[in-house]
Scaffold this motif. Structure first.
Motif, PDB file in Angstrom:
ATOM      1  N   PHE A   1      -3.352   3.743  -4.991  1.00 51.17           N
ATOM      2  CA  PHE A   1      -2.594   2.660  -5.616  1.00 51.17           C
ATOM      3  C   PHE A   1      -3.532   1.480  -5.830  1.00 51.17           C
ATOM      4  CE2 PHE A   1       0.355   5.144  -3.180  1.00 51.17           C
ATOM      5  CZ  PHE A   1       1.541   5.155  -3.901  1.00 51.17           C
ATOM      6  N   ASN A   2      -3.447   0.850  -6.999  1.00 54.40           N
ATOM      7  CA  ASN A   2      -4.117  -0.433  -7.215  1.00 54.40           C
ATOM      8  C   ASN A   2      -3.170  -1.523  -6.733  1.00 54.40           C
ATOM      9  OD1 ASN A   2      -6.383   0.697  -8.407  1.00 54.40           O
ATOM     10  ND2 ASN A   2      -5.601   0.467 -10.483  1.00 54.40           N
ATOM     11  N   LEU A   3      -3.712  -2.507  -6.032  1.00 53.61           N
ATOM     12  CA  LEU A   3      -2.907  -3.619  -5.526  1.00 53.61           C
ATOM     13  C   LEU A   3      -3.465  -4.931  -6.042  1.00 53.61           C
ATOM     14  CD1 LEU A   3      -2.543  -2.788  -1.720  1.00 53.61           C
ATOM     15  CD2 LEU A   3      -0.856  -2.423  -3.499  1.00 53.61           C
ATOM     16  N   GLU A   4      -2.580  -5.879  -6.266  1.00 54.17           N
ATOM     17  CA  GLU A   4      -2.993  -7.251  -6.517  1.00 54.17           C
ATOM     18  C   GLU A   4      -2.355  -8.103  -5.437  1.00 54.17           C
ATOM     19  OE1 GLU A   4      -2.717 -10.859  -9.757  1.00 54.17           O
ATOM     20  OE2 GLU A   4      -2.599  -8.798 -10.475  1.00 54.17           O
ATOM     21  N   PHE A   5      -3.191  -8.835  -4.712  1.00 54.07           N
ATOM     22  CA  PHE A   5      -2.714  -9.674  -3.619  1.00 54.07           C
ATOM     23  C   PHE A   5      -2.258 -11.021  -4.166  1.00 54.07           C
ATOM     24  CE2 PHE A   5      -5.812  -6.678  -1.879  1.00 54.07           C
ATOM     25  CZ  PHE A   5      -5.001  -6.035  -0.954  1.00 54.07           C
ATOM     26  N   PRO A   6      -1.470 -11.769  -3.395  1.00 50.31           N
ATOM     27  CA  PRO A   6      -0.978 -13.071  -3.877  1.00 50.31           C
ATOM     28  C   PRO A   6      -2.092 -14.008  -4.352  1.00 50.31           C
ATOM     29  CG  PRO A   6       0.229 -12.442  -1.917  1.00 50.31           C
ATOM     30  CD  PRO A   6      -0.887 -11.420  -2.099  1.00 50.31           C
TER      31      PRO A   6
ATOM     32  N   LEU B   1      -6.666 -11.592  -6.086  1.00 53.53           N
ATOM     33  CA  LEU B   1      -7.713 -10.611  -5.831  1.00 53.53           C
ATOM     34  C   LEU B   1      -7.095  -9.220  -5.805  1.00 53.53           C
ATOM     35  CD1 LEU B   1      -9.637 -12.573  -3.066  1.00 53.53           C
ATOM     36  CD2 LEU B   1     -10.332 -12.258  -5.448  1.00 53.53           C
ATOM     37  N   ARG B   2      -7.913  -8.234  -6.117  1.00 54.45           N
ATOM     38  CA  ARG B   2      -7.413  -6.860  -6.223  1.00 54.45           C
ATOM     39  C   ARG B   2      -8.057  -5.953  -5.190  1.00 54.45           C
ATOM     40  NH1 ARG B   2      -4.781  -6.001 -11.130  1.00 54.45           N
ATOM     41  NH2 ARG B   2      -4.923  -7.769 -12.523  1.00 54.45           N
ATOM     42  N   GLY B   3      -7.346  -4.881  -4.893  1.00 59.02           N
ATOM     43  CA  GLY B   3      -7.844  -3.889  -3.958  1.00 59.02           C
ATOM     44  C   GLY B   3      -7.140  -2.567  -4.192  1.00 59.02           C
ATOM     45  N   HIS B   4      -7.341  -1.661  -3.260  1.00 57.39           N
ATOM     46  CA  HIS B   4      -6.749  -0.331  -3.358  1.00 57.39           C
ATOM     47  C   HIS B   4      -6.044   0.022  -2.053  1.00 57.39           C
ATOM     48  CE1 HIS B   4      -9.009   0.424  -7.009  1.00 57.39           C
ATOM     49  NE2 HIS B   4     -10.098   0.060  -6.376  1.00 57.39           N
ATOM     50  N   LEU B   5      -4.974   0.782  -2.187  1.00 55.12           N
ATOM     51  CA  LEU B   5      -4.339   1.414  -1.049  1.00 55.12           C
ATOM     52  C   LEU B   5      -4.529   2.909  -1.240  1.00 55.12           C
ATOM     53  CD1 LEU B   5      -1.108   0.666   0.777  1.00 55.12           C
ATOM     54  CD2 LEU B   5      -1.451   2.962  -0.102  1.00 55.12           C
ATOM     55  N   ILE B   6      -5.113   3.552  -0.244  1.00 53.48           N
ATOM     56  CA  ILE B   6      -5.392   4.986  -0.310  1.00 53.48           C
ATOM     57  C   ILE B   6      -4.574   5.661   0.777  1.00 53.48           C
ATOM     58  CG2 ILE B   6      -7.208   6.741  -0.157  1.00 53.48           C
ATOM     59  CD1 ILE B   6      -8.969   3.898  -0.649  1.00 53.48           C
ATOM     60  N   THR B   7      -3.909   6.763   0.422  1.00 53.80           N
ATOM     61  CA  THR B   7      -3.145   7.518   1.402  1.00 53.80           C
ATOM     62  C   THR B   7      -3.952   8.732   1.837  1.00 53.80           C
ATOM     63  OG1 THR B   7      -2.002   8.879  -0.248  1.00 53.80           O
ATOM     64  CG2 THR B   7      -0.960   6.789   0.354  1.00 53.80           C
ATOM     65  N   TYR B   8      -3.803   9.095   3.102  1.00 57.17           N
ATOM     66  CA  TYR B   8      -4.490  10.263   3.657  1.00 57.17           C
ATOM     67  C   TYR B   8      -3.460  11.166   4.321  1.00 57.17           C
ATOM     68  CZ  TYR B   8      -8.848   7.741   2.938  1.00 57.17           C
ATOM     69  OH  TYR B   8      -9.904   7.069   2.377  1.00 57.17           O
TER      70      TYR B   8
ATOM     71  N   SER C   1      -0.508  10.576   6.726  1.00 58.87           N
ATOM     72  CA  SER C   1      -0.721  10.282   8.142  1.00 58.87           C
ATOM     73  C   SER C   1      -1.368   8.915   8.363  1.00 58.87           C
ATOM     74  CB  SER C   1      -1.583  11.376   8.787  1.00 58.87           C
ATOM     75  OG  SER C   1      -2.828  11.470   8.120  1.00 58.87           O
ATOM     76  N   SER C   2      -1.996   8.372   7.317  1.00 57.06           N
ATOM     77  CA  SER C   2      -2.600   7.043   7.450  1.00 57.06           C
ATOM     78  C   SER C   2      -2.767   6.398   6.082  1.00 57.06           C
ATOM     79  CB  SER C   2      -3.945   7.113   8.168  1.00 57.06           C
ATOM     80  OG  SER C   2      -4.889   7.836   7.404  1.00 57.06           O
ATOM     81  N   LEU C   3      -2.882   5.069   6.122  1.00 57.12           N
ATOM     82  CA  LEU C   3      -3.128   4.268   4.923  1.00 57.12           C
ATOM     83  C   LEU C   3      -4.449   3.537   5.116  1.00 57.12           C
ATOM     84  CD1 LEU C   3       0.346   2.509   4.508  1.00 57.12           C
ATOM     85  CD2 LEU C   3      -0.445   4.599   3.367  1.00 57.12           C
ATOM     86  N   GLN C   4      -5.152   3.361   4.028  1.00 55.63           N
ATOM     87  CA  GLN C   4      -6.354   2.537   4.051  1.00 55.63           C
ATOM     88  C   GLN C   4      -6.257   1.524   2.919  1.00 55.63           C
ATOM     89  OE1 GLN C   4     -10.465   3.792   2.704  1.00 55.63           O
ATOM     90  NE2 GLN C   4     -10.748   3.710   4.938  1.00 55.63           N
ATOM     91  N   LEU C   5      -6.527   0.271   3.250  1.00 62.20           N
ATOM     92  CA  LEU C   5      -6.638  -0.780   2.249  1.00 62.20           C
ATOM     93  C   LEU C   5      -8.105  -1.098   2.087  1.00 62.20           C
ATOM     94  CD1 LEU C   5      -3.705  -3.051   3.430  1.00 62.20           C
ATOM     95  CD2 LEU C   5      -3.820  -1.756   1.299  1.00 62.20           C
ATOM     96  N   ARG C   6      -8.532  -1.274   0.835  1.00 64.27           N
ATOM     97  CA  ARG C   6      -9.951  -1.510   0.558  1.00 64.27           C
ATOM     98  C   ARG C   6     -10.089  -2.449  -0.629  1.00 64.27           C
ATOM     99  NH1 ARG C   6     -12.738   3.822  -0.866  1.00 64.27           N
ATOM    100  NH2 ARG C   6     -12.282   4.243   1.296  1.00 64.27           N
ATOM    101  N   ALA C   7     -11.068  -3.345  -0.524  1.00 67.98           N
ATOM    102  CA  ALA C   7     -11.415  -4.225  -1.648  1.00 67.98           C
ATOM    103  C   ALA C   7     -12.927  -4.385  -1.658  1.00 67.98           C
ATOM    104  CB  ALA C   7     -10.745  -5.584  -1.503  1.00 67.98           C
TER     105      ALA C   7
END
Length: 135
Positions: A32-37, A40-47, A53-59
């Motif tokens: 998922f692409n995310l835009e924070f308030p 700035l932008r980042g990604h949410l990756i599911t595993y 079983s887990s989420l990772q947020l990355r920018a």
């Protein structure tokens, strides 16, 4: 009593992001692409499959040529809930992980909100380094 999540699918993550009011767009099954308030932008990756079983947020940020590993080590020493590193292109990256065993939707919301705050701080820190305001 809060709902405890034990087995979550990627579709349920998408729905949860929507319910939380997150500015998110699913671009792949596990991304998922995310835009924070802050804008700035980042990604949410599911595993995990079939259940997440887990989420990772990355920018990650490009154009910060003065950032050195020692700066990121200082960040990692100071901030507990995220880690930073230089990627293969020598760009600074910040990320955080959440294991989804027995968490609530509220905990996921706090995870995303807190990471948005960390991204804002991290970006400011990168700008200060680039402006030679940090040794």
């Amino acid at each position: 009593m809060d709902t405890i999540l034990r087995e979550v699918t990627t579709e349920e993550v998408r729905i949860l992001l929507e319910q939380l009011g997150a500015n998110a767009e699913q671009v792949k099954e596990d991304l998922f692409n995310l835009e924070f308030p802050s804008g700035l932008r980042g990604h949410l990756i599911t595993y995990g499959e079939p259940h997440v079983s887990s989420l990772q947020l990355r920018a990650g940020f490009s154009g910060f040529d003065r950032v050195e590993p020692r700066h990121l080590l200082n960040w990692n020493r100071r901030y507990r809930f995220s880690k930073s590193y230089l990627d293969a292109d020598n760009d600074p990256v910040i990320e955080s992980d959440l294991r989804l065993e027995g968490v609530t939707p509220e905990a996921i919301h706090a995870f995303i909100r807190d990471f948005g705050d960390q991204v804002t701080l991290f970006f400011s820190y990168m700008r200060m380094i680039d402006a030679s305001l940090v040794e």
